[in-house]
Enzyme design. Sequence first.
Site, PDB file in Angstrom:
ATOM      1  N   HIS A 125      -5.784 177.297 100.392  1.00  0.00           N
ATOM      2  CA  HIS A 125      -4.433 177.790 100.699  1.00  0.00           C
ATOM      3  C   HIS A 125      -3.414 176.657 100.626  1.00  0.00           C
ATOM      4  O   HIS A 125      -2.354 176.796  99.998  1.00  0.00           O
ATOM      5  CB  HIS A 125      -4.423 178.426 102.090  1.00  0.00           C
ATOM      6  CG  HIS A 125      -3.057 178.713 102.622  1.00  0.00           C
ATOM      7  ND1 HIS A 125      -2.409 179.916 102.433  1.00  0.00           N
ATOM      8  CD2 HIS A 125      -2.203 177.941 103.337  1.00  0.00           C
ATOM      9  CE1 HIS A 125      -1.221 179.874 103.015  1.00  0.00           C
ATOM     10  NE2 HIS A 125      -1.068 178.678 103.572  1.00  0.00           N
ATOM     11  N   GLU A 126      -3.730 175.536 101.261  1.00  0.00           N
ATOM     12  CA  GLU A 126      -2.775 174.422 101.294  1.00  0.00           C
ATOM     13  C   GLU A 126      -2.568 173.831  99.905  1.00  0.00           C
ATOM     14  O   GLU A 126      -1.443 173.508  99.524  1.00  0.00           O
ATOM     15  CB  GLU A 126      -3.254 173.348 102.277  1.00  0.00           C
ATOM     16  CG  GLU A 126      -3.341 173.808 103.731  1.00  0.00           C
ATOM     17  CD  GLU A 126      -2.023 174.315 104.286  1.00  0.00           C
ATOM     18  OE1 GLU A 126      -0.958 173.880 103.795  1.00  0.00           O
ATOM     19  OE2 GLU A 126      -2.048 175.146 105.208  1.00  0.00           O
TER      20      GLU A 126
END
Length: 267
Positions: A125-126
């Site tokens: 996600h990051e």
Amino acid sequence: MRWMKAVGACALMVTVAACSTSPTGRSQMLLLDEQQLSQMGAQAFDQYQQELPTVSGRQLEYVQCVTRNVVQALPEDQRNQNWQVKVFESEDANAFALPGGYVGVNTGLLDVATNQDQLATVIGHEIGHVLAHHANERASTESATQLGMSVVGTALGSQGVTGSDQLMAAMGMGAQYGILLPFSRSHESEADTIGLQLMADAGFDPRASVQLWQNMSAAGGGQPPEWMSTHPAHGNRIAGLEAGMNDAMARYEQAQARGLTPSCKAP
């Protein structure tokens, strides 16, 4: 009205100057140079290291292992960056990735992400934020919003419009809740989609993403109303992940068939 024409001309100028497309096909406005973003990422990473102690040993090796596997699923230009990974001593269940190839994970996250697949959900996600140039897009949108409001304020003042201060304040609230916050929520949802694909392409089980956010919900307590938050509500987040699960599972099975079976041992 003259001020509306000024704003329209300003918006057209900014849009023409920096049109781009995200990995999911969404139109973007990017005004900052990527080299600038990388320098800002390096500065932010240094600042974070000054504010929090770093952790070595098994926790660092574990996070590096998961990150290394996720990075291998990136496009070549991103994959070949000299990715730096740090673990920070903090109870906050948080992580980040920065332009230029920097990843940070707080020790508190390792209590919530209980296995390698759940941790890959967060790291994917990051890194998805970086892959989609969200830092650039957010800074560009805020700059364009401020520029537009400045043009309106100048035009209203020059025409002596009654109540212009109140109108500008209302416009400020409208920009915050009608543009910037939903814009940030769209970034989070897009990063979820990209991260789900990345973790699956790397051989991590995408089904763990749903359990991760259930863990986050249990650990996080109450949330503000979604329309006042920069992040989607946990339920909406899980629903979005489930909507993309068929595609993610197909990617996961293909990765497994290619022999991609990460084995990162949790500390």
